[in-house]
Design a protein around this motif. Structure first.
Motif, PDB file in Angstrom:
ATOM      1  N   VAL A 145      10.335  63.603  13.283  1.00  0.00           N
ATOM      2  CA  VAL A 145       9.101  62.866  12.999  1.00  0.00           C
ATOM      3  C   VAL A 145       8.547  62.341  14.317  1.00  0.00           C
ATOM      4  N   PRO A 146       7.251  62.510  14.575  1.00  0.00           N
ATOM      5  CA  PRO A 146       6.667  62.048  15.836  1.00  0.00           C
ATOM      6  C   PRO A 146       7.016  60.589  16.141  1.00  0.00           C
ATOM      7  N   ARG A 147       7.327  60.322  17.410  1.00  0.00           N
ATOM      8  CA  ARG A 147       7.620  58.983  17.937  1.00  0.00           C
ATOM      9  C   ARG A 147       8.966  58.422  17.476  1.00  0.00           C
ATOM     10  N   SER A 148       9.734  59.206  16.735  1.00  0.00           N
ATOM     11  CA  SER A 148      11.024  58.669  16.268  1.00  0.00           C
ATOM     12  C   SER A 148      12.046  58.655  17.401  1.00  0.00           C
ATOM     13  N   ILE A 149      12.994  57.721  17.278  1.00  0.00           N
ATOM     14  CA  ILE A 149      14.048  57.519  18.267  1.00  0.00           C
ATOM     15  C   ILE A 149      15.359  57.976  17.644  1.00  0.00           C
ATOM     16  N   ASN A 150      16.120  58.787  18.385  1.00  0.00           N
ATOM     17  CA  ASN A 150      17.361  59.328  17.833  1.00  0.00           C
ATOM     18  C   ASN A 150      18.546  58.404  18.131  1.00  0.00           C
ATOM     19  N   ILE A 151      19.098  57.795  17.067  1.00  0.00           N
ATOM     20  CA  ILE A 151      20.351  57.034  17.177  1.00  0.00           C
ATOM     21  C   ILE A 151      21.265  57.551  16.076  1.00  0.00           C
ATOM     22  N   ASP A 152      22.148  58.468  16.446  1.00  0.00           N
ATOM     23  CA  ASP A 152      23.067  59.099  15.486  1.00  0.00           C
ATOM     24  C   ASP A 152      23.856  58.014  14.752  1.00  0.00           C
ATOM     25  N   TRP A 153      23.870  58.095  13.419  1.00  0.00           N
ATOM     26  CA  TRP A 153      24.535  57.071  12.618  1.00  0.00           C
ATOM     27  C   TRP A 153      26.014  56.929  12.951  1.00  0.00           C
ATOM     28  N   ASN A 154      26.629  58.005  13.454  1.00  0.00           N
ATOM     29  CA  ASN A 154      28.055  57.926  13.811  1.00  0.00           C
ATOM     30  C   ASN A 154      28.325  56.848  14.852  1.00  0.00           C
ATOM     31  N   GLN A 155      27.298  56.536  15.644  1.00  0.00           N
ATOM     32  CA  GLN A 155      27.469  55.508  16.671  1.00  0.00           C
ATOM     33  C   GLN A 155      27.588  54.102  16.076  1.00  0.00           C
ATOM     34  N   ASN A 156      27.311  53.969  14.775  1.00  0.00           N
ATOM     35  CA  ASN A 156      27.456  52.660  14.117  1.00  0.00           C
ATOM     36  C   ASN A 156      28.917  52.294  13.869  1.00  0.00           C
ATOM     37  N   ILE A 157      29.793  53.311  13.919  1.00  0.00           N
ATOM     38  CA  ILE A 157      31.161  53.149  13.428  1.00  0.00           C
ATOM     39  C   ILE A 157      32.156  53.038  14.581  1.00  0.00           C
ATOM     40  N   SER A 158      33.066  52.058  14.480  1.00  0.00           N
ATOM     41  CA  SER A 158      34.148  51.909  15.460  1.00  0.00           C
ATOM     42  C   SER A 158      35.241  52.951  15.211  1.00  0.00           C
ATOM     43  N   GLU A 159      36.185  53.029  16.143  1.00  0.00           N
ATOM     44  CA  GLU A 159      37.282  53.992  16.001  1.00  0.00           C
ATOM     45  C   GLU A 159      38.128  53.723  14.757  1.00  0.00           C
ATOM     46  N   ASP A 160      38.187  52.443  14.320  1.00  0.00           N
ATOM     47  CA  ASP A 160      39.007  52.130  13.143  1.00  0.00           C
ATOM     48  C   ASP A 160      38.256  52.320  11.828  1.00  0.00           C
ATOM     49  N   GLY A 161      37.019  52.824  11.903  1.00  0.00           N
ATOM     50  CA  GLY A 161      36.257  53.113  10.687  1.00  0.00           C
ATOM     51  C   GLY A 161      35.373  51.980  10.204  1.00  0.00           C
ATOM     52  N   THR A 162      35.465  50.803  10.825  1.00  0.00           N
ATOM     53  CA  THR A 162      34.601  49.678  10.456  1.00  0.00           C
ATOM     54  C   THR A 162      33.300  49.759  11.254  1.00  0.00           C
ATOM     55  N   PHE A 163      32.315  48.945  10.871  1.00  0.00           N
ATOM     56  CA  PHE A 163      31.109  48.835  11.684  1.00  0.00           C
ATOM     57  C   PHE A 163      31.452  48.206  13.026  1.00  0.00           C
ATOM     58  N   LYS A 164      30.770  48.633  14.074  1.00  0.00           N
ATOM     59  CA  LYS A 164      30.907  47.983  15.377  1.00  0.00           C
ATOM     60  C   LYS A 164      30.433  46.530  15.284  1.00  0.00           C
ATOM     61  N   ASN A 165      30.833  45.729  16.264  1.00  0.00           N
ATOM     62  CA  ASN A 165      30.412  44.323  16.228  1.00  0.00           C
ATOM     63  C   ASN A 165      28.927  44.198  16.587  1.00  0.00           C
ATOM     64  N   ASP A 166      28.371  43.038  16.288  1.00  0.00           N
ATOM     65  CA  ASP A 166      26.924  42.847  16.433  1.00  0.00           C
ATOM     66  C   ASP A 166      26.444  43.014  17.872  1.00  0.00           C
ATOM     67  N   ASP A 167      27.278  42.639  18.840  1.00  0.00           N
ATOM     68  CA  ASP A 167      26.880  42.788  20.246  1.00  0.00           C
ATOM     69  C   ASP A 167      26.686  44.259  20.595  1.00  0.00           C
ATOM     70  N   GLU A 168      27.650  45.086  20.186  1.00  0.00           N
ATOM     71  CA  GLU A 168      27.552  46.530  20.464  1.00  0.00           C
ATOM     72  C   GLU A 168      26.356  47.142  19.735  1.00  0.00           C
ATOM     73  N   LEU A 169      26.177  46.749  18.481  1.00  0.00           N
ATOM     74  CA  LEU A 169      25.077  47.309  17.685  1.00  0.00           C
ATOM     75  C   LEU A 169      23.720  46.863  18.232  1.00  0.00           C
ATOM     76  N   SER A 170      23.634  45.617  18.678  1.00  0.00           N
ATOM     77  CA  SER A 170      22.358  45.089  19.198  1.00  0.00           C
ATOM     78  C   SER A 170      21.913  45.840  20.448  1.00  0.00           C
ATOM     79  N   GLN A 171      22.872  46.296  21.237  1.00  0.00           N
ATOM     80  CA  GLN A 171      22.513  47.070  22.435  1.00  0.00           C
ATOM     81  C   GLN A 171      21.894  48.406  22.046  1.00  0.00           C
ATOM     82  N   MET A 172      22.358  48.968  20.935  1.00  0.00           N
ATOM     83  CA  MET A 172      21.811  50.246  20.467  1.00  0.00           C
ATOM     84  C   MET A 172      20.451  50.069  19.805  1.00  0.00           C
ATOM     85  N   TYR A 173      20.330  49.002  19.023  1.00  0.00           N
ATOM     86  CA  TYR A 173      19.090  48.763  18.263  1.00  0.00           C
ATOM     87  C   TYR A 173      18.342  47.591  18.897  1.00  0.00           C
TER      88      TYR A 173
END
Length: 258
Positions: A177-205
């Protein structure tokens, strides 16, 4: 929107809790959280966001949640292998029907098993209800709203890089889609399968908090995962594009970028 393994373990016997295992039936039958029913959300694809299409989606979703046995008193918990896209899709769908008492098991059954919590193999029966819910139009969008507001939206493409740049083809058109930004959803997940912490996620978003954000992927499963992350970070105005690339990429009247 998230529930920990220890918290879920403490309410397994509560009759007002509905636990839905969104993995494949094979995985479910090999072992699941006690009391969980199996709900194949992947069978529920929907890529028509015309007015009629959304009405049909609403009807289908109400049938699905009636089958699951959702009532206003029930606390509903979806889980996946990890903090995945299927459980996220379930949470987003119930939020869309204004059911606030809904959560995803953070870390999924992978974390549950790692902590040696109890597992059963017997299948559990559904206890159907008559679910209606109240539509919340603020967290869903269709192609027309995106097409008409491309310059005003932050659009997040939760697909892989290959799908985004067009080297992986999954529709009549390739690209994004025009102007869209690619942030693969896999990057939301930590190695242990939980969501990454808010600091890590905030840097991405890293967007202004008052942005109107739309998430999409191929069929609005990965997009639902990114939606939950954005809500977790405190973004208020986030919508999932239900039709996603399955609709946009197959509509030759809609513009794409590669």
């Amino acid at each position: 929107m998230l529930i920990s393994t220890s918290e879920l373990n403490s309410i397994l016997d509560n009759p007002d809790v509905v636990i839905a295992d969104t993995r494949s039936f094979k995985e479910y039958s090999e072992g699941h959280i006690p009391g969980a029913v199996h709900l194949d959300l992947f069978a529920f694809h929907w890529i028509d966001t015309t007015k009629k299409g959304i009405e049909n989606f609403n009807d289908q979703a109400r049938k699905l949640f009636s089958f699951l046995g959702v009532t206003s008193e029930k606390k509903v918990i979806f889980y996946d292998s990890v903090s995945g896209m299927l459980a996220a899709r379930g949470v987003w769908m119930l939020m869309y029907f204004s059911h606030q008492n809904v959560s995803m098991l953070d870390g999924g059954i992978t974390k549950w098993k790692k902590e040696n919590l109890s597992i059963e193999t017997k299948a559990n029966n559904f206890k159907p209800s008559n679910f209606l819910g109240k539509i919340n139009p603020d967290i869903i969008t269709g192609f027309e709203h995106i097409r008409d507001n491309l310059d005003n939206l932050k659009i997040i493409d939760a697909r892989s890089t290959g799908e985004y740049d067009g080297s992986i083809v999954r529709a009549a058109q390739t690209g994004h889609v025009p102007r869209s930004i690619n942030i693969d959803w896999n990057q939301n997940i930590s190695e242990d399968g939980t969501f990454k912490n808010d600091d890590e996620l905030s840097q991405m978003y890293d967007f202004p908090k008052d942005s109107e954000i739309v998430t999409y992927c191929q069929g609005a499963y990965r997009a639902a995962n990114s939606f939950l992350v954005l809500k977790k970070l405190g973004f208020q105005n986030v919508k999932v594009y239900l039709g996603s690339w399955g609709e946009w990429g197959n509509n030759m009247d809609l513009a794409v970028e590669e």
